[in-house]
Design a protein around this motif. Structure first.
Motif: not given
Ligand code: FES
Ligand code: FES
Ligand code: FES
Lengths: 372, 372, 372
Positions: A262-270
């Motif tokens: 996932k994009p760094a720091g994004a929440p898991k559903d991203e």
């Protein structure tokens, strides 16, 4: 060298054995004739006629039986001799060994141990539903008779630090090697928080689970391309990524990788699973194995290009491992190291994880010998 | 079978190892990784990583070191482990064997014995300056892993009588075989006068020199052609020739031929060296060797055609020897003759010369074992 | 494993060895150089020079002798060393082994046992006159170094029931398998009346004769085509056939098939021999043999098409046997069955005939050992 016997091993993809056809494959040093009746029932018997020692796989399927190609003796799926041409009575010693087989997840599984125990299907890890599901695309390759002792492949899967050196383009990105080497600790994999960098491995009786998190990193080019294409509709994603990687090893020789990015720091559903990759190794002899490797994805179902790219990336990575494992096999054979000497090699950080797998197998082998 | 260890062996041509590259070659049964730093320094270390027994030659050159291709351990030219990724201290047992190397005469030489004795360069015969001189053109070929025990090549070089039967077109001319068989006597090579026909061989501790003169003879077509072209500007020289041939053997396996020809009866300054031919054999295993063969000439410097003709004549002759030596190797293996039996074969005239070489090696081997 | 020695074995077709040429062939584990002088005389000597253990077959024929290709020693057809270049006296130990040879029926025969007994030509079956007669066309093929123990080929020839399963198109027609399995009985072959269906085998000291009659049957397509073309001038003969098959086996490894066919119920003079097929097997090593197979016919002398069809049918059938025998060889080697275990395999009806051949060989071997 002996093998763990009371296990379900993958013998073939189901599609390798057509109705009315016979497939010969050697598993744990035993030649087995797998055949499918015209109606589709699968059987597995010893690939050897007890009359003149001819492979039954040179014969043909007749009804429910396999007929020897030399003088026509017939055997059913239980290994019972059903016909000796020109003779009415059939002696017991004309019967041959048969093997429990089971088709699941698009694979043919064979039970190499005591048939009475074959009801125990726990060595058929349920993770494989991805190979037989409408929600996943599966891309399976087979390297038949790969010339290496199977534990060398386990070693390869377990020591993640090799990725940086062997697979810089595909699976080796970022600080994976460093995190693996410096932070790996035994424990519950659930103890590693989602936003915590580190590596935990959890050893049980016949399984090792590993969880490794590499956060806020530049990973291999391949990961950034997939993130770019799948999520942002662009050729590449240049930002940092978080990489949450789960690995399940099922004794003796099945390893499944589930890389989540996932994009760094994004929440898991991203984020998403880049793929689930199963590495299914079935010993053929002491010095060779059959290696089924698969790359499954649910990002773009039915998308040929995505499937092709994923399969090629994985096949390419394995071709790199092959060079190393071939070299290792040739060193081990020309130096004639004993197992004892293998234990005394230099130990590196991270070897505790590989060692945990070797120890599980050694323990199961000891148990098998005790109860034999 | 053991080998003579305290010797400099030719491992490669210098040009075989480019800056930043690694060459793997097995010598006296040991796999060695030769590598050259980007700055050009040459090193040689054991081709085996002590971590997981992978050939280091599958890795890469990093600065002064060689980096293992599996998990990135580094080793310098002294075999010291300089880096274990993810770990600060490095145990002594991570160090590996290194080999003294030396570049001279456009060859890479490696010392296979006690490193403390490697200052003794007497096993690097100075005759080789022709390979590294403005006054000679050198034409070198390599037969890697030639499948024969190295003393069979020595036998071949020593028994000159084979030339008549194996090389009638090139090296086998005239009465060479006859003179060799009938007149060979031990003695100082200087005792054979320039205008005297005959053969003398001079045995010392680790050398055998042979001088053979065949006078006033028709030699092989090749010799007459070269005499014609080089001296008389014509296709052929039909007159008789004098052939003065010096042979230097340096234990254990370097043999240099210096054939000098002149019109029969002419003074020496009307003749020339047809070539200097070095036969450099380096044992790989008990049943194979690396064979560097070279044909050097100073008759027509920079003349491609002369160089090509010479090299082809020599390569052709060796392809003829190969057939014989291959047949011999296969006989020796299928009949399983022991060394003892080899000694009791039928002896022919001239075998005393071959025997002198075998005896020097046997004596040096005995010495090596006594001082071990 | 040992071989029967006091026998004439087929080593080659006579045309394989041209005047002035040498043929190397290994027979009963011994490498033999067969050479023919320019005048045509055939000799056979050990293919090994006693000087430096080089195959003499790498040399050349000089007059009556064979000259070693390395240093020119010469040997005559009796194995006597006639020349050591450069030496006047020749020691006895320079002599080598020679073999009695005999040319008959267009084959080169070699005697592998005690030369004093080589006058006994009874192991050269006279049936072979078809290979050397104006009244027959002979079509001979050679499978050199076929990788199987020779008794496996005997087993193949003896168990006629394989024809139905291995050769359905050519040699496997009708009820042959059934008749063979159900009726085979020991007895005088002459006891089987011409119009009686059945199978009789007659065992003597070094021979087994088998007679089998299959009457009023549809046989393989091939038989009906030949009957149609040769007798009725049409593509096919659809009526039933009588098949009278005589088989002669001569210890240790020559088997001749003589299949006679006629329209069902017709008198014998309305039929003909489809061919006489000789299967000549000469052991090369314990695990390989030379297999000369021939198909001779006197139906249409000089008719290229008939000869070609016959030879192709026979070659095709043997290519089918090869698949089976290769599989058997690989089973026998990977299971490492001992001879003892081979005896305890399951016995089928008809195995008594195969067994009779094995027993004759075992008895002759025992005799050979007793008198050794
Ligand atoms: S070998 Fe299978 S039936 Fe004879
Ligand atoms: S094998 Fe060389 S570093 Fe692991
Ligand atoms: S090897 Fe035959 S003569 Fe020397």
């Amino acid at each position: 060298m002996k093998f763990l016997r009371n296990y379900w091993y993958v013998a073939a993809e189901t599609k390798e054995i057509e109705p009315g056809q016979i497939l010969s494959r050697k598993i744990l040093n035993e030649s087995i004739a797998f055949y499918r009746t015209k109606e589709g029932t699968l059987n597995a018997v010893q690939d050897l006629c007890p009359h003149r020692y001819v492979p039954l796989s040179l014969g043909r399927v007749q009804g429910d039986d396999i007929e020897c190609g030399y003088h026509g003796a017939c055997f059913n799926g239980k290994g019972q001799c059903t016909k000796i041409p020109g003779q009415d009575t059939i002696p017991d010693k004309a019967n041959i060994k048969s093997y429990p087989v089971f088709e699941k997840y698009n694979f043919v599984w064979v039970w190499m141990g005591d048939p009475a125990l074959s009801d125990d299907t726990s060595s058929m890890p349920d993770v494989f539903y991805m190979h037989d599901s409408d929600e996943w695309d599966a891309n399976v390759g087979l390297m038949e008779s790969f010339p290496a002792y199977y534990e060398l492949l386990n070693d390869n899967f377990f020591d993640l630090s090799h990725a940086q050196f062997v697979h810089p383009e595909t699976l080796g990105g970022g600080r994976l090697s460093e995190v693996f080497r410096k932070t790996a600790r035994p424990g519950k994999v659930s103890s590693l928080a989602e936003n915590e960098e580190g590596c935990v491995f959890e050893v049980s009786e016949n399984k090792v689970l590993t969880e490794i998190h590499v956060l806020d990193s530049q990973l291999s080019p391949f990961f950034h391309q997939v993130m770019g294409k799948m999520k942002f509709g662009q050729e590449n994603y240049e930002g940092n990524l978080d990489w949450l990687l789960s690995i399940e090893w099922h004794a003796p020789c099945i390893t499944v990788f589930k890389p989540f990015i996932k994009p760094a720091g994004a929440p898991k559903d991203e984020g998403f699973y880049l793929s689930w990759q199963a590495n299914i190794v079935t010993p053929e002899t002491e010095s060779s194995c059959h290696y089924f490797y698969s790359a499954c994805q649910n990002l773009a179902l039915g998308n040929d290009e995505v499937n092709k790219n994923l399969f090629e990336a994985f096949s390419f990575a394995f071709s790199q491992d092959k060079v190393i494992i071939n070299g290792q096999t040739s060193c081990l054979s020309s130096y004639d190291f004993t197992q004892e000497e293998l234990k005394s090699r230099v130990t590196f950080p991270g070897d505790q994880v590989t060692g945990s797998c070797r120890r599980v197998i050694a323990k199961l082998m000891a148990e098998q010998e005790r109860t034999a």
